[in-house]
Design a protein around this motif. Sequence first.
Motif, PDB file in Angstrom:
ATOM      1  N   MET A  95       3.397 -16.060  13.657  1.00 57.45           N
ATOM      2  CA  MET A  95       1.972 -16.221  13.782  1.00 57.45           C
ATOM      3  C   MET A  95       1.247 -15.509  12.636  1.00 57.45           C
ATOM      4  N   ARG A  96       1.709 -14.327  12.303  1.00 57.60           N
ATOM      5  CA  ARG A  96       1.037 -13.572  11.237  1.00 57.60           C
ATOM      6  C   ARG A  96       1.174 -14.283   9.900  1.00 57.60           C
ATOM      7  N   GLU A  97       2.297 -14.956   9.696  1.00 56.65           N
ATOM      8  CA  GLU A  97       2.496 -15.684   8.448  1.00 56.65           C
ATOM      9  C   GLU A  97       1.577 -16.903   8.388  1.00 56.65           C
ATOM     10  N   ALA A  98       1.479 -17.612   9.479  1.00 57.92           N
ATOM     11  CA  ALA A  98       0.640 -18.806   9.513  1.00 57.92           C
ATOM     12  C   ALA A  98      -0.847 -18.463   9.503  1.00 57.92           C
ATOM     13  N   PHE A  99      -1.199 -17.336  10.114  1.00 62.67           N
ATOM     14  CA  PHE A  99      -2.597 -16.919  10.225  1.00 62.67           C
ATOM     15  C   PHE A  99      -2.714 -15.449   9.812  1.00 62.67           C
ATOM     16  N   PRO A 100      -2.628 -15.154   8.525  1.00 68.77           N
ATOM     17  CA  PRO A 100      -2.558 -13.765   8.068  1.00 68.77           C
ATOM     18  C   PRO A 100      -3.796 -12.920   8.363  1.00 68.77           C
ATOM     19  N   CYS A 101      -4.933 -13.513   8.580  1.00 72.04           N
ATOM     20  CA  CYS A 101      -6.155 -12.750   8.861  1.00 72.04           C
ATOM     21  C   CYS A 101      -6.558 -12.814  10.333  1.00 72.04           C
ATOM     22  N   ALA A 102      -5.719 -13.406  11.161  1.00 69.74           N
ATOM     23  CA  ALA A 102      -6.058 -13.591  12.566  1.00 69.74           C
ATOM     24  C   ALA A 102      -5.953 -12.300  13.350  1.00 69.74           C
ATOM     25  N   ARG A 103      -6.716 -12.258  14.432  1.00 73.15           N
ATOM     26  CA  ARG A 103      -6.609 -11.207  15.430  1.00 73.15           C
ATOM     27  C   ARG A 103      -6.318 -11.919  16.744  1.00 73.15           C
ATOM     28  N   PHE A 104      -5.606 -11.274  17.630  1.00 74.72           N
ATOM     29  CA  PHE A 104      -5.137 -11.931  18.846  1.00 74.72           C
ATOM     30  C   PHE A 104      -5.557 -11.161  20.094  1.00 74.72           C
ATOM     31  N   VAL A 105      -6.162 -11.860  21.025  1.00 73.80           N
ATOM     32  CA  VAL A 105      -6.498 -11.291  22.324  1.00 73.80           C
ATOM     33  C   VAL A 105      -5.383 -11.706  23.273  1.00 73.80           C
ATOM     34  N   VAL A 106      -4.682 -10.725  23.813  1.00 72.44           N
ATOM     35  CA  VAL A 106      -3.549 -10.980  24.693  1.00 72.44           C
ATOM     36  C   VAL A 106      -4.002 -10.763  26.128  1.00 72.44           C
ATOM     37  N   ASN A 107      -4.178 -11.871  26.832  1.00 72.49           N
ATOM     38  CA  ASN A 107      -4.642 -11.863  28.215  1.00 72.49           C
ATOM     39  C   ASN A 107      -3.463 -12.176  29.126  1.00 72.49           C
ATOM     40  N   TYR A 108      -3.262 -11.342  30.135  1.00 76.73           N
ATOM     41  CA  TYR A 108      -2.143 -11.541  31.047  1.00 76.73           C
ATOM     42  C   TYR A 108      -2.480 -10.930  32.403  1.00 76.73           C
TER      43      TYR A 108
END
Length: 121
Positions: free
Chosen positions: A1-14
């Motif tokens: 994911m970091r390679e495909a979206f290097p500037c992304a931030r991720f909200v991990v909802n569980y």
Amino acid sequence: MREAFPCARFVVNYRKDLKAQKRSKFQREVPISRLRRHTNSLLDWAKDNGDRTFILPLEDFSIPLFNKLLNWLGVSDCSYDSMLHANKGGYKDDVNAEMTGNCTYIRPTFDVNIDSTKAIL
């Protein structure tokens, strides 16, 4: 994911409460062992990508936590005063939520090293 979206931030909802998750309409047929495995895998991924992830367990949803999320996303000068519920007391929806202030977004900066010779498919 970091390679495909290097500037992304991720909200991990569980869900922390896997028994409650299993009772939900969408997970009734899923074995609890699979829910546990998927949750643990997701949390392991979040831990490995901690600098770009915000952990947001359903059981911790609160106005202070959502305001913390705003700040983490780079949103300032505003805050939540209330929050919506999609299943308050069953499946009855709230109709509005309130915010105060005039939101400002400051784009986070990342130290990103992109190898332009790689194709991402």
